[in-house]
Scaffold this motif. Sequence first.
Motif, PDB file in Angstrom:
ATOM      1  N   SER A   1       0.818  -1.220   0.000  1.00 19.27           N
ATOM      2  CA  SER A   1       0.000   0.000   0.000  1.00 19.27           C
ATOM      3  C   SER A   1       0.849   1.266   0.000  1.00 19.27           C
ATOM      4  N   ASP A   2       2.136   1.162   0.456  1.00 21.55           N
ATOM      5  CA  ASP A   2       2.997   2.340   0.509  1.00 21.55           C
ATOM      6  C   ASP A   2       3.756   2.578  -0.793  1.00 21.55           C
ATOM      7  N   ASN A   3       3.645   1.645  -1.740  1.00 24.26           N
ATOM      8  CA  ASN A   3       4.317   1.778  -3.040  1.00 24.26           C
ATOM      9  C   ASN A   3       3.242   2.029  -4.097  1.00 24.26           C
ATOM     10  N   ASP A   4       3.145   3.270  -4.525  1.00 21.55           N
ATOM     11  CA  ASP A   4       2.063   3.657  -5.432  1.00 21.55           C
ATOM     12  C   ASP A   4       2.104   2.887  -6.748  1.00 21.55           C
ATOM     13  N   LYS A   5       3.294   2.693  -7.311  1.00 15.99           N
ATOM     14  CA  LYS A   5       3.397   2.028  -8.605  1.00 15.99           C
ATOM     15  C   LYS A   5       2.969   0.568  -8.502  1.00 15.99           C
ATOM     16  N   THR A   6       3.501  -0.141  -7.513  1.00 17.67           N
ATOM     17  CA  THR A   6       3.144  -1.551  -7.335  1.00 17.67           C
ATOM     18  C   THR A   6       1.674  -1.697  -6.986  1.00 17.67           C
ATOM     19  N   HIS A   7       1.195  -0.829  -6.108  1.00 16.47           N
ATOM     20  CA  HIS A   7      -0.215  -0.880  -5.710  1.00 16.47           C
ATOM     21  C   HIS A   7      -1.117  -0.629  -6.909  1.00 16.47           C
ATOM     22  N   GLY A   8      -0.739   0.271  -7.790  1.00 15.98           N
ATOM     23  CA  GLY A   8      -1.529   0.553  -8.991  1.00 15.98           C
ATOM     24  C   GLY A   8      -1.586  -0.635  -9.928  1.00 15.98           C
ATOM     25  N   MET A   9      -0.425  -1.330 -10.113  1.00 18.51           N
ATOM     26  CA  MET A   9      -0.417  -2.508 -10.992  1.00 18.51           C
ATOM     27  C   MET A   9      -1.255  -3.639 -10.408  1.00 18.51           C
ATOM     28  N   LEU A  10      -1.173  -3.827  -9.106  1.00 18.22           N
ATOM     29  CA  LEU A  10      -1.971  -4.881  -8.469  1.00 18.22           C
ATOM     30  C   LEU A  10      -3.469  -4.548  -8.526  1.00 18.22           C
ATOM     31  N   THR A  11      -3.793  -3.273  -8.405  1.00 13.61           N
ATOM     32  CA  THR A  11      -5.191  -2.861  -8.541  1.00 13.61           C
ATOM     33  C   THR A  11      -5.723  -3.197  -9.925  1.00 13.61           C
ATOM     34  N   LEU A  12      -4.878  -2.983 -10.954  1.00 18.42           N
ATOM     35  CA  LEU A  12      -5.258  -3.314 -12.321  1.00 18.42           C
ATOM     36  C   LEU A  12      -5.468  -4.823 -12.481  1.00 18.42           C
ATOM     37  N   VAL A  13      -4.572  -5.620 -11.884  1.00 23.20           N
ATOM     38  CA  VAL A  13      -4.710  -7.080 -11.945  1.00 23.20           C
ATOM     39  C   VAL A  13      -6.034  -7.519 -11.317  1.00 23.20           C
ATOM     40  N   LYS A  14      -6.342  -6.984 -10.164  1.00 22.28           N
ATOM     41  CA  LYS A  14      -7.575  -7.356  -9.462  1.00 22.28           C
ATOM     42  C   LYS A  14      -8.805  -6.926 -10.256  1.00 22.28           C
TER      43      LYS A  14
END
Length: 391
Positions: free
Chosen positions: A188-201
């Motif tokens: 949740s503290d890494n915007d880029k990784t969190h954004g990619m995981l949000t897209l996957v979900k």
Amino acid sequence: MNRKSFYPARRNHGRSASSRSVVTKRARPPHAFPIASLVEEVQDAVCYIDFTRNHLYSNEQLRAICPSMETRRFPSMDDMTRFFYETLERNGADMTDVTLFWDELLTNRFGCCPSMDAKSLRIGERTMQVISNFTHTPRGVFIMWRDITDSIRFEEQKDAFLAELSHEFRSPLTAINGYAELLMYQHSDNDKTHGMLTLVKREAERLERLVDNFLDYQRVNYSEELLSMSTFALRPVLEDVVAHYKATSPQHDVILSADDVTIEADEEKLLQLLHNLIGNAIKYSPDGGTVYVEMTTEGDTYVLSVRDTGIGIPSDAIPYVFDEYYRVDSDAHRPIKGTGLGLRICKRIAEAHGWGIHADSVYGEGTTFSIYLYSHSTTSTTLLTEQETTD
């Protein structure tokens, strides 16, 4: 004497033999046409019942199914009824269905414009579709017996296959959604990784909805018996769905306005219907905008509507939006991909619940889909509270 014998001869003077034969043919009684030959020439199993003369005609294909069903005449309709019951019972027919079919047949036989829907009868190991076509001269009915055993067996096999396929699809999708959500929490503290995981979900959830639509569409039909009905508060369900789209579609403002209502429905199917409608509202608002999820009343009917401010639907396309595979053909709609099944599924779910569904749109301004939750399936929570207080 000569003149008297001359005048009768003049009556046929100038008439050919063929003309006289036409007159003779027209004088034939209505029962004289070769109905037995007509029945025998039909390729399907068929019989004809002449109600006026209590005469049964059958062909070879029908006799192969029921050997006793031979062409014969009966003293009365009661005798013919007994014959039908005994013959079909001897061949292993479901007599409850036979009785319902025969009673309807006799009830309609002297009607002005009689008609009957196709019926299904079990005869031994066979399932027969029985189609009736009444005639007036003579007063009777053609009955076609169509063997649909293989079709029924195929549908049963298809349903079993789809149930297995549904399980096989949903298991990995559930795992993907679960792990994606867990990883989103951990990053949740890494915007880029969190954004990619949000897209996957989000894409996994979209795939899950597409699978649901496809598998549900393969059903022959929806009916109340196929629904898992329960009673629940509608507003919390709407809140969860709206929260989902607020998180996954930040460029759209999704607004909920609904009173507390208790509803009797299949919650999973209702969720599928809502996801289809709200997902469509977002998809056809490609530049962002507002989606309104509202509960209103019209008389004693609750109306649940999904309204967007997107590209809208041309007026000439409105009557067809619930048709299967229908896609609006316009410059604004062509770039947006879709299967043309989502709204058809919505209509089938609504009709299975006994609800109405309606589309209204202004092209270029937005679209509203309204679900009419008729009063027998909804109860106001406020009303329930008042009743409990009174009691």
